[in-house]
Design a protein around this motif. Structure first.
Motif, PDB file in Angstrom:
ATOM      1  N   THR A  26       0.769  -1.205   0.135  1.00  0.00           N
ATOM      2  CA  THR A  26       0.035   0.020   0.154  1.00  0.00           C
ATOM      3  C   THR A  26       0.988   1.188   0.129  1.00  0.00           C
ATOM      4  O   THR A  26       0.494   2.225  -0.650  1.00  0.00           O
ATOM      5  CB  THR A  26      -1.039   0.090   1.438  1.00  0.00           C
ATOM      6  N   GLY A  29       2.038   2.114  -3.379  1.00  0.00           N
ATOM      7  CA  GLY A  29       1.016   2.575  -4.311  1.00  0.00           C
ATOM      8  C   GLY A  29       0.572   1.220  -5.061  1.00  0.00           C
ATOM      9  O   GLY A  29       0.129   1.319  -5.952  1.00  0.00           O
ATOM     10  N   ASP A  30       0.972   0.123  -4.623  1.00  0.00           N
ATOM     11  CA  ASP A  30       0.701  -1.121  -5.498  1.00  0.00           C
ATOM     12  C   ASP A  30      -0.522  -1.825  -5.124  1.00  0.00           C
ATOM     13  O   ASP A  30      -0.821  -2.344  -3.930  1.00  0.00           O
ATOM     14  CB  ASP A  30       1.624  -2.264  -5.136  1.00  0.00           C
ATOM     15  N   PHE A  31      -1.750  -1.182  -5.665  1.00  0.00           N
ATOM     16  CA  PHE A  31      -3.147  -1.853  -5.222  1.00  0.00           C
ATOM     17  C   PHE A  31      -3.445  -3.054  -5.924  1.00  0.00           C
ATOM     18  O   PHE A  31      -4.821  -3.408  -6.031  1.00  0.00           O
ATOM     19  CB  PHE A  31      -4.068  -0.733  -5.387  1.00  0.00           C
ATOM     20  N   MET A  82      -5.130   0.544   3.423  1.00  0.00           N
ATOM     21  CA  MET A  82      -5.280   0.221   2.175  1.00  0.00           C
ATOM     22  C   MET A  82      -6.270   0.995   1.654  1.00  0.00           C
ATOM     23  O   MET A  82      -6.271   1.850   0.761  1.00  0.00           O
ATOM     24  CB  MET A  82      -5.434  -1.051   1.760  1.00  0.00           C
ATOM     25  N   ILE A  83      -7.337   0.979   2.236  1.00  0.00           N
ATOM     26  CA  ILE A  83      -8.604   1.839   1.939  1.00  0.00           C
ATOM     27  C   ILE A  83      -8.407   3.119   2.156  1.00  0.00           C
ATOM     28  O   ILE A  83      -9.043   3.952   1.197  1.00  0.00           O
ATOM     29  CB  ILE A  83      -9.916   1.441   2.716  1.00  0.00           C
ATOM     30  N   GLN A  85      -5.484   4.947   1.592  1.00  0.00           N
ATOM     31  CA  GLN A  85      -4.621   5.466   0.415  1.00  0.00           C
ATOM     32  C   GLN A  85      -5.365   5.016  -0.818  1.00  0.00           C
ATOM     33  O   GLN A  85      -5.144   5.716  -1.706  1.00  0.00           O
ATOM     34  CB  GLN A  85      -3.618   4.542   0.358  1.00  0.00           C
ATOM     35  N   PHE A  86      -6.254   3.944  -1.099  1.00  0.00           N
ATOM     36  CA  PHE A  86      -6.917   3.885  -2.286  1.00  0.00           C
ATOM     37  C   PHE A  86      -8.224   4.850  -2.541  1.00  0.00           C
ATOM     38  O   PHE A  86      -8.117   5.306  -3.618  1.00  0.00           O
ATOM     39  CB  PHE A  86      -7.534   2.444  -2.171  1.00  0.00           C
ATOM     40  N   GLY A  87      -8.719   5.118  -1.527  1.00  0.00           N
ATOM     41  CA  GLY A  87     -10.085   5.809  -1.820  1.00  0.00           C
ATOM     42  C   GLY A  87     -10.615   6.832  -0.838  1.00  0.00           C
ATOM     43  O   GLY A  87     -11.752   7.405  -1.059  1.00  0.00           O
ATOM     44  N   VAL A 140     -11.138  -3.058  -3.917  1.00  0.00           N
ATOM     45  CA  VAL A 140     -10.232  -2.468  -4.623  1.00  0.00           C
ATOM     46  C   VAL A 140      -9.603  -3.189  -5.855  1.00  0.00           C
ATOM     47  O   VAL A 140      -8.999  -2.627  -6.585  1.00  0.00           O
ATOM     48  CB  VAL A 140      -8.898  -2.556  -3.422  1.00  0.00           C
ATOM     49  N   SER A 145     -14.822   2.261  -8.802  1.00  0.00           N
ATOM     50  CA  SER A 145     -14.014   3.564  -8.499  1.00  0.00           C
ATOM     51  C   SER A 145     -14.925   4.408  -7.759  1.00  0.00           C
ATOM     52  O   SER A 145     -15.480   5.503  -8.374  1.00  0.00           O
ATOM     53  CB  SER A 145     -13.156   4.094  -9.309  1.00  0.00           C
ATOM     54  N   THR A 151     -17.167   5.695  -0.585  1.00  0.00           N
ATOM     55  CA  THR A 151     -16.056   4.619  -0.090  1.00  0.00           C
ATOM     56  C   THR A 151     -16.138   4.844   1.460  1.00  0.00           C
ATOM     57  O   THR A 151     -16.107   3.925   1.966  1.00  0.00           O
ATOM     58  CB  THR A 151     -14.665   4.859  -0.669  1.00  0.00           C
TER      59      THR A 151
END
Length: 227
Positions: A26, A29-31, A82-83, A85-87, A140, A145, A151
């Motif tokens: 995470t 940035g590897d989702f 993770m969530i 950083q992702f959304g 993810v 998206s 989210t």
């Protein structure tokens, strides 16, 4: 020293390692691998108890505590980071708090589970924390998206459900029943989502499982069914 205990404890350790690897991915940035490593951690988590029982070393306090601590990292902290950083980054501090609340919900779920192991049988009281982690991991990976607000709502709902009294089936054929109407409604919703995005089937499966438990809980309350 009972070397047989090393086997289930090593499996729990592997689950923790993959949870930590997810955090590292995470940060990078590897989702893809971040959620994949969480799913792998869930697989290892499902094996440690089985290994302990097969070797005749199950039921010990040490193994139970270790399992919970590993779960907290792999299925509470790792998905929360993770969530965010992702959304949830667009929400800033609010997004960080919401992600943290996911970990809090998982922590409460684990603590209650450990306290109620001799009381609750035949169903899961609240969504199990590995399922909550899988829900976010599947999202993810799904290609969906959602915007940051949606989210955030999704993350909060899962956090609340983990420490709720919503009864999820344990798939052992006993305990809390799943009624036909809630199951049909959930399957119809899931089928519509799958038709729209077939490649997102892991997320659709987790979403269907989640919504089925919620609708079943509401149905039981509305109809006055007690079992």
């Amino acid at each position: 020293m009972n070397y047989r205990r090393l086997v289930p404890n090593s499996i729990s350790s592997a689950s923790l390692i993959f949870g930590i690897l997810s955090i590292f991915k995470t940060i990078q940035g590897d989702f893809f691998y971040a959620p994949v490593f969480i799913v792998i951690a869930v697989i290892f988590d499902s094996l440690d108890g089985r290994a302990a029982r097969a070797l005749g070393v199950g039921g010990g306090d040490f193994g139970k505590e270790m399992d919970s601590l590993c779960d907290m990292c792999s299925f509470g902290v790792a998905p929360a980071i993770m969530i965010y950083q992702f959304g949830l980054q667009d929400l800033g501090l609010v997004g960080q708090v919401i992600a943290a609340l996911f970990a809090v919900g998982g922590c409460l779920r684990l603590a209650r589970f450990n306290c109620n192991t001799g009381v609750v049988h035949g169903y899961f009281q609240g969504m199990p924390i590995p399922a909550g982690a899988c829900f976010l991991a599947a999202y993810v990976l799904s290609g969906y998206s959602f915007n940051a607000y949606l989210t955030a709502i999704m993350t909060l709902v899962i956090a609340v459900i983990m420490y709720s009294n919503v009864k999820f089936p344990d798939f052992k054929g006993k305990g809390n029943p799943m009624y036909r109407i809630p199951v049909i409604i959930a399957l119809v919703i899931g089928a519509a989502m799958l038709f729209n995005r077939p490649g997102a089937w892991p997320f659709v499966a987790m979403f269907t499982y989640t919504i089925a438990g919620i609708i079943n809980h509401i149905y039981r309350a509305a109809t006055g069914k007690n079992n």
